[in-house]
Design a protein around this motif. Structure first.
Motif, PDB file in Angstrom:
ATOM      1  N   UNK A  65      36.890  15.898  54.547  1.00  0.00           N
ATOM      2  CA  UNK A  65      37.047  17.323  54.813  1.00  0.00           C
ATOM      3  C   UNK A  65      35.684  17.917  55.164  1.00  0.00           C
ATOM      4  N   UNK A  66      35.595  18.564  56.309  1.00  0.00           N
ATOM      5  CA  UNK A  66      34.338  19.181  56.759  1.00  0.00           C
ATOM      6  C   UNK A  66      34.246  20.603  56.228  1.00  0.00           C
ATOM      7  N   UNK A  67      34.231  20.746  54.903  1.00  0.00           N
ATOM      8  CA  UNK A  67      34.336  22.067  54.285  1.00  0.00           C
ATOM      9  C   UNK A  67      33.001  22.783  54.118  1.00  0.00           C
ATOM     10  N   UNK A  68      31.965  22.046  53.798  1.00  0.00           N
ATOM     11  CA  UNK A  68      30.649  22.621  53.468  1.00  0.00           C
ATOM     12  C   UNK A  68      30.802  23.745  52.448  1.00  0.00           C
ATOM     13  N   UNK A  69      31.705  23.520  51.480  1.00  0.00           N
ATOM     14  CA  UNK A  69      31.897  24.477  50.400  1.00  0.00           C
ATOM     15  C   UNK A  69      32.471  25.816  50.830  1.00  0.00           C
ATOM     16  N   UNK A  70      33.105  25.861  51.993  1.00  0.00           N
ATOM     17  CA  UNK A  70      33.684  27.111  52.479  1.00  0.00           C
ATOM     18  C   UNK A  70      32.721  27.956  53.288  1.00  0.00           C
ATOM     19  N   UNK A  71      31.601  27.372  53.697  1.00  0.00           N
ATOM     20  CA  UNK A  71      30.644  28.084  54.551  1.00  0.00           C
ATOM     21  C   UNK A  71      31.290  28.483  55.874  1.00  0.00           C
ATOM     22  N   UNK A  72      30.745  29.500  56.529  1.00  0.00           N
ATOM     23  CA  UNK A  72      31.284  29.901  57.832  1.00  0.00           C
ATOM     24  C   UNK A  72      30.872  28.962  58.966  1.00  0.00           C
ATOM     25  N   UNK A  73      29.995  28.009  58.689  1.00  0.00           N
ATOM     26  CA  UNK A  73      29.554  27.059  59.720  1.00  0.00           C
ATOM     27  C   UNK A  73      29.971  25.648  59.347  1.00  0.00           C
ATOM     28  N   UNK A  74      30.154  24.817  60.362  1.00  0.00           N
ATOM     29  CA  UNK A  74      30.487  23.416  60.128  1.00  0.00           C
ATOM     30  C   UNK A  74      29.279  22.662  59.576  1.00  0.00           C
ATOM     31  N   UNK A  75      29.519  21.637  58.767  1.00  0.00           N
ATOM     32  CA  UNK A  75      28.401  20.813  58.312  1.00  0.00           C
ATOM     33  C   UNK A  75      27.787  20.041  59.484  1.00  0.00           C
ATOM     34  N   UNK A  76      26.496  19.751  59.382  1.00  0.00           N
ATOM     35  CA  UNK A  76      25.788  19.045  60.457  1.00  0.00           C
ATOM     36  C   UNK A  76      26.426  17.690  60.732  1.00  0.00           C
ATOM     37  N   UNK A  77      26.862  16.992  59.693  1.00  0.00           N
ATOM     38  CA  UNK A  77      27.452  15.670  59.906  1.00  0.00           C
ATOM     39  C   UNK A  77      28.702  15.761  60.778  1.00  0.00           C
ATOM     40  N   UNK A 101      35.309   8.187  64.251  1.00  0.00           N
ATOM     41  CA  UNK A 101      35.682   9.449  63.627  1.00  0.00           C
ATOM     42  C   UNK A 101      36.309  10.365  64.670  1.00  0.00           C
ATOM     43  N   UNK A 102      37.333  11.086  64.245  1.00  0.00           N
ATOM     44  CA  UNK A 102      37.916  12.088  65.125  1.00  0.00           C
ATOM     45  C   UNK A 102      38.509  13.194  64.270  1.00  0.00           C
ATOM     46  N   UNK A 103      38.482  14.384  64.831  1.00  0.00           N
ATOM     47  CA  UNK A 103      39.084  15.532  64.165  1.00  0.00           C
ATOM     48  C   UNK A 103      40.603  15.404  64.253  1.00  0.00           C
ATOM     49  N   UNK A 104      41.255  15.665  63.144  1.00  0.00           N
ATOM     50  CA  UNK A 104      42.721  15.626  63.132  1.00  0.00           C
ATOM     51  C   UNK A 104      43.267  16.654  64.123  1.00  0.00           C
ATOM     52  N   UNK A 124      41.551  24.293  49.043  1.00  0.00           N
ATOM     53  CA  UNK A 124      42.265  25.533  49.379  1.00  0.00           C
ATOM     54  C   UNK A 124      41.351  26.728  49.135  1.00  0.00           C
ATOM     55  N   UNK A 125      40.592  26.681  48.054  1.00  0.00           N
ATOM     56  CA  UNK A 125      39.638  27.745  47.769  1.00  0.00           C
ATOM     57  C   UNK A 125      38.548  27.832  48.821  1.00  0.00           C
ATOM     58  N   UNK A 126      38.074  26.683  49.281  1.00  0.00           N
ATOM     59  CA  UNK A 126      37.066  26.674  50.353  1.00  0.00           C
ATOM     60  C   UNK A 126      37.626  27.328  51.616  1.00  0.00           C
ATOM     61  N   UNK A 127      38.886  27.012  51.940  1.00  0.00           N
ATOM     62  CA  UNK A 127      39.488  27.588  53.146  1.00  0.00           C
ATOM     63  C   UNK A 127      39.618  29.102  53.022  1.00  0.00           C
ATOM     64  N   UNK A 128      39.884  29.587  51.812  1.00  0.00           N
ATOM     65  CA  UNK A 128      40.007  31.037  51.606  1.00  0.00           C
ATOM     66  C   UNK A 128      38.673  31.749  51.764  1.00  0.00           C
ATOM     67  N   UNK A 129      37.559  31.046  51.559  1.00  0.00           N
ATOM     68  CA  UNK A 129      36.227  31.655  51.662  1.00  0.00           C
ATOM     69  C   UNK A 129      35.747  31.849  53.092  1.00  0.00           C
ATOM     70  N   UNK A 130      36.389  31.190  54.039  1.00  0.00           N
ATOM     71  CA  UNK A 130      35.883  31.222  55.410  1.00  0.00           C
ATOM     72  C   UNK A 130      36.982  31.563  56.406  1.00  0.00           C
ATOM     73  N   UNK A 131      36.563  32.098  57.552  1.00  0.00           N
ATOM     74  CA  UNK A 131      37.533  32.388  58.605  1.00  0.00           C
ATOM     75  C   UNK A 131      37.714  31.187  59.533  1.00  0.00           C
ATOM     76  N   UNK A 132      36.775  30.225  59.494  1.00  0.00           N
ATOM     77  CA  UNK A 132      36.938  29.047  60.354  1.00  0.00           C
ATOM     78  C   UNK A 132      37.983  28.119  59.745  1.00  0.00           C
ATOM     79  N   UNK A 133      38.717  27.425  60.583  1.00  0.00           N
ATOM     80  CA  UNK A 133      39.636  26.423  60.069  1.00  0.00           C
ATOM     81  C   UNK A 133      38.818  25.196  59.706  1.00  0.00           C
ATOM     82  N   UNK A 134      38.911  24.790  58.451  1.00  0.00           N
ATOM     83  CA  UNK A 134      38.142  23.638  57.985  1.00  0.00           C
ATOM     84  C   UNK A 134      38.759  22.370  58.576  1.00  0.00           C
TER      85      UNK A 134
END
Length: 143
Positions: A65-77, A101-104, A124-134
């Protein structure tokens, strides 16, 4: 939302725990298996490794999961593997394996996301913190 420094510190601690214990400790986190993902930097062209957890493993496919803890930006990886999908993965301190690797796809994410959040509600909590789709990332063995 974790800072870059906090994320790097967590990775150092995780790697240290694996190293000191000879791989006996740190192979799972909150019930999820851990892995080391090595990507090629999209700007530097150099390898970069990060410790992650895999909330789902289905056959030969590892889901991260590319969540980065619910940040508004994608993780660098995630940005790295999006640009260069050939990666190396060490699953549970095992040997490094070449993977792709590929995005679902939206359909895959619609099927997988409920499985991830049912088992690990933190996402689910991470997704609620951000407007981007994780994004969910599927790692599959390279042939």
């Amino acid at each position: 939302m974790p800072s870059n420094l906090a994320l790097k510190a967590m990775n150092i601690v995780h790697r240290s725990l694996l190293g000191v214990s000879g791989g006996k400790l740190g192979n799972s986190f909150s019930g999820m298996p851990s892995l080391e993902l090595t990507t090629i930097g999209r700007k530097s062209g150099r390898p970069h490794s990060v410790m992650l957890t895999a909330p789902l493993v289905e056959g030969d496919t590892i889901v991260v999961v590319a969540s980065r803890g619910g940040d508004p930006i994608h993780p660098a990886w995630y940005l790295n593997l999006r640009d260069q999908p050939e990666v190396d993965v060490s699953f549970r301190s095992g040997p490094r394996r070449p993977m792709t690797a590929r995005t679902a796809s939206p359909e895959e994410r619609a099927e997988l996301w409920p499985k991830v959040t049912a088992k690990y509600n933190v996402y689910a909590g991470y997704q609620q913190r951000t407007t981007r789709e994780i994004p969910l990332v599927l790692l599959t063995p390279r042939n």
